[in-house]
Motif scaffolding. Structure first.
Motif, mmCIF file in Angstrom:
data_model
loop_
_atom_site.group_PDB
_atom_site.id
_atom_site.type_symbol
_atom_site.label_atom_id
_atom_site.label_comp_id
_atom_site.label_asym_id
_atom_site.label_seq_id
_atom_site.Cartn_x
_atom_site.Cartn_y
_atom_site.Cartn_z
ATOM 1 N N VAL A 41 0.835 -1.205 0.000
ATOM 2 C CA VAL A 41 0.000 0.000 0.000
ATOM 3 C C VAL A 41 0.870 1.255 0.000
ATOM 4 O O VAL A 41 0.622 2.200 -0.754
ATOM 5 C CB VAL A 41 -0.966 -0.019 1.208
ATOM 6 C CG1 VAL A 41 -1.624 1.341 1.417
ATOM 7 C CG2 VAL A 41 -2.017 -1.099 1.016
ATOM 8 N N ALA A 44 2.278 1.660 -3.370
ATOM 9 C CA ALA A 44 1.238 2.064 -4.311
ATOM 10 C C ALA A 44 0.959 3.564 -4.183
ATOM 11 O O ALA A 44 0.804 4.261 -5.192
ATOM 12 C CB ALA A 44 -0.034 1.259 -4.054
ATOM 13 N N GLU A 45 0.902 4.059 -2.957
ATOM 14 C CA GLU A 45 0.669 5.491 -2.748
ATOM 15 C C GLU A 45 1.799 6.319 -3.375
ATOM 16 O O GLU A 45 1.556 7.366 -3.971
ATOM 17 C CB GLU A 45 0.560 5.793 -1.248
ATOM 18 C CG GLU A 45 -0.740 5.294 -0.627
ATOM 19 C CD GLU A 45 -0.765 5.440 0.880
ATOM 20 O OE1 GLU A 45 -1.848 5.658 1.435
ATOM 21 O OE2 GLU A 45 0.299 5.305 1.513
ATOM 22 N N HIS A 84 1.423 6.138 -7.228
ATOM 23 C CA HIS A 84 0.274 6.943 -7.624
ATOM 24 C C HIS A 84 0.615 8.432 -7.547
ATOM 25 O O HIS A 84 0.267 9.214 -8.444
ATOM 26 C CB HIS A 84 -0.931 6.613 -6.735
ATOM 27 C CG HIS A 84 -2.213 7.236 -7.200
ATOM 28 N ND1 HIS A 84 -2.563 8.541 -6.888
ATOM 29 C CD2 HIS A 84 -3.227 6.755 -7.964
ATOM 30 C CE1 HIS A 84 -3.730 8.819 -7.439
ATOM 31 N NE2 HIS A 84 -4.157 7.758 -8.096
ATOM 32 N N TRP A 101 -4.695 1.090 -12.781
ATOM 33 C CA TRP A 101 -5.079 1.462 -11.411
ATOM 34 C C TRP A 101 -6.555 1.155 -11.108
ATOM 35 O O TRP A 101 -6.862 0.535 -10.092
ATOM 36 C CB TRP A 101 -4.794 2.952 -11.176
ATOM 37 C CG TRP A 101 -4.971 3.346 -9.747
ATOM 38 C CD1 TRP A 101 -6.068 3.936 -9.186
ATOM 39 C CD2 TRP A 101 -4.046 3.142 -8.686
ATOM 40 N NE1 TRP A 101 -5.883 4.119 -7.848
ATOM 41 C CE2 TRP A 101 -4.644 3.627 -7.508
ATOM 42 C CE3 TRP A 101 -2.765 2.590 -8.608
ATOM 43 C CZ2 TRP A 101 -4.016 3.585 -6.269
ATOM 44 C CZ3 TRP A 101 -2.134 2.553 -7.380
ATOM 45 C CH2 TRP A 101 -2.756 3.041 -6.223
ATOM 46 N N PHE A 108 -5.778 -2.286 -10.019
ATOM 47 C CA PHE A 108 -5.062 -2.380 -8.742
ATOM 48 C C PHE A 108 -6.016 -2.210 -7.564
ATOM 49 O O PHE A 108 -5.935 -2.940 -6.573
ATOM 50 C CB PHE A 108 -3.959 -1.310 -8.679
ATOM 51 C CG PHE A 108 -3.072 -1.452 -7.480
ATOM 52 C CD1 PHE A 108 -1.932 -2.219 -7.532
ATOM 53 C CD2 PHE A 108 -3.402 -0.835 -6.279
ATOM 54 C CE1 PHE A 108 -1.128 -2.379 -6.408
ATOM 55 C CE2 PHE A 108 -2.614 -0.984 -5.158
ATOM 56 C CZ PHE A 108 -1.467 -1.753 -5.223
ATOM 57 N N ARG A 109 -6.927 -1.259 -7.685
ATOM 58 C CA ARG A 109 -7.840 -1.011 -6.555
ATOM 59 C C ARG A 109 -8.724 -2.213 -6.278
ATOM 60 O O ARG A 109 -8.944 -2.588 -5.123
ATOM 61 C CB ARG A 109 -8.705 0.225 -6.836
ATOM 62 C CG ARG A 109 -7.929 1.513 -6.788
ATOM 63 C CD ARG A 109 -8.827 2.718 -6.618
ATOM 64 N NE ARG A 109 -9.979 2.713 -7.517
ATOM 65 C CZ ARG A 109 -10.828 3.713 -7.621
ATOM 66 N NH1 ARG A 109 -10.663 4.795 -6.878
ATOM 67 N NH2 ARG A 109 -11.833 3.670 -8.455
ATOM 68 N N SER A 123 -6.729 -4.885 -4.695
ATOM 69 C CA SER A 123 -6.477 -4.577 -3.283
ATOM 70 C C SER A 123 -7.702 -4.948 -2.438
ATOM 71 O O SER A 123 -7.574 -5.531 -1.363
ATOM 72 C CB SER A 123 -6.164 -3.083 -3.113
ATOM 73 O OG SER A 123 -6.101 -2.740 -1.752
ATOM 74 N N ARG A 151 -6.950 3.226 2.150
ATOM 75 C CA ARG A 151 -5.980 4.186 1.608
ATOM 76 C C ARG A 151 -5.874 4.035 0.089
ATOM 77 O O ARG A 151 -5.661 5.023 -0.628
ATOM 78 C CB ARG A 151 -4.611 3.963 2.263
ATOM 79 C CG ARG A 151 -4.549 4.571 3.659
ATOM 80 C CD ARG A 151 -3.421 4.046 4.488
ATOM 81 N NE ARG A 151 -2.097 4.239 3.923
ATOM 82 C CZ ARG A 151 -0.964 3.910 4.566
ATOM 83 N NH1 ARG A 151 -1.033 3.371 5.783
ATOM 84 N NH2 ARG A 151 0.206 4.103 4.012
ATOM 85 N N ILE A 152 -6.004 2.805 -0.412
ATOM 86 C CA ILE A 152 -5.947 2.584 -1.864
ATOM 87 C C ILE A 152 -7.240 3.055 -2.529
ATOM 88 O O ILE A 152 -7.224 3.710 -3.571
ATOM 89 C CB ILE A 152 -5.716 1.084 -2.169
ATOM 90 C CG1 ILE A 152 -4.314 0.666 -1.713
ATOM 91 C CG2 ILE A 152 -5.897 0.785 -3.655
ATOM 92 C CD1 ILE A 152 -3.182 1.408 -2.370
ATOM 93 N N GLN A 153 -8.378 2.717 -1.902
ATOM 94 C CA GLN A 153 -9.669 3.034 -2.524
ATOM 95 C C GLN A 153 -9.891 4.535 -2.682
ATOM 96 O O GLN A 153 -10.624 4.970 -3.565
ATOM 97 C CB GLN A 153 -10.823 2.403 -1.721
ATOM 98 C CG GLN A 153 -10.774 0.882 -1.623
ATOM 99 C CD GLN A 153 -10.635 0.188 -2.979
ATOM 100 O OE1 GLN A 153 -11.207 0.614 -3.973
ATOM 101 N NE2 GLN A 153 -9.849 -0.883 -3.018
ATOM 102 N N LEU A 177 -7.745 6.672 -3.546
ATOM 103 C CA LEU A 177 -6.947 7.208 -4.655
ATOM 104 C C LEU A 177 -7.617 6.852 -5.973
ATOM 105 O O LEU A 177 -7.651 5.692 -6.365
ATOM 106 C CB LEU A 177 -5.521 6.637 -4.612
ATOM 107 C CG LEU A 177 -4.685 6.980 -3.375
ATOM 108 C CD1 LEU A 177 -3.342 6.256 -3.415
ATOM 109 C CD2 LEU A 177 -4.478 8.485 -3.271
#
Lengths: 132, 63
Positions: free
Chosen positions: A42, A45-46, A49, A73, A88-89, A92, B48-50, B52
């Motif tokens: 994560v 990924a942040e 991004h 993404w 990706f989302r 996740s 946190r991913i969702q 973005l």
């Protein structure tokens, strides 16, 4: 002779107990280990991004490449593979669901998916001068 | 000598097992809290991913 037998018996019991102890701690640690790996993913990924957001805002990446990253993404629903459709989302979110209902047997599969996502993310990473 | 060494290994193993069993016997609320923390981490990481979304396209927003 009796002392030697006793030593062998004690050693055998010790080994059995040691194996049991190792087994107990490994089962207990594995899920938190995988959650830790998910956390690392994560954070990475942040970071990736943010690189793309900054590069796009600065005009360092073309619209076509930004669209390609966004497809990775957020996914493309009509894609032939589930991974491409989820993006990706979505993947996740799938890891989240799997981790919440996991069994020791399924942890290996989750760990492998985290490793795949990490490799794909790394392939999308940008340098400060641009370029994946 | 060998018996003493084997006994020491057995003792260490018993301690690890005892700690594990003891942890299983914790009061339910503590167990729930311990596992809850792990679940909270999982939820927080995915959240946190969702949050973005798609990267804004240089030519205009996609999402």
């Amino acid at each position: 002779m009796l002392a030697r037998d006793r030593a062998w018996t004690t050693a055998a019991v010790a080994l059995l107990l040691l194996a049991l102890a190792v087994s107990c701690t490994s089962v207990r640690d594995t899920k938190s280990d995988v959650v830790g790996e998910y956390g690392d993913l994560v954070r990475r990924a942040e970071q990736v991004h943010a690189q793309w957001t900054q590069a796009a805002a600065a005009g360092r990446e073309s619209a076509a490449r930004v669209a390609a990253f966004n497809a990775f993404w957020v996914g493309v629903p009509a894609s032939p593979t589930e991974e491409a459709a989820l993006g990706f989302r979505g993947r996740s979110a799938r890891i989240r669901e799997q981790l919440q209902t996991t069994t020791p047997d399924s942890l290996a599969g989750i760990r492998a998916e985290i490793a795949r996502l990490r490799a794909e993310l790394d392939a999308w990473a940008l340098t400060t001068t641009g370029g994946a | 000598m060998a018996t003493a060494a084997a006994g020491a290994v057995a003792g260490a193993a018993i301690k690890v097992i005892a700690d594990y069993v003891k942890s299983l016997g914790e009061p339910p609320e503590e167990v729930v809290r311990a596992f809850g923390r792990l679940e909270e981490f999982i939820d927080a990481y995915d959240a946190r991913i969702q949050k973005l979304g798609a990267v804004p396209d240089p030519a205009g927003p996609l999402e």
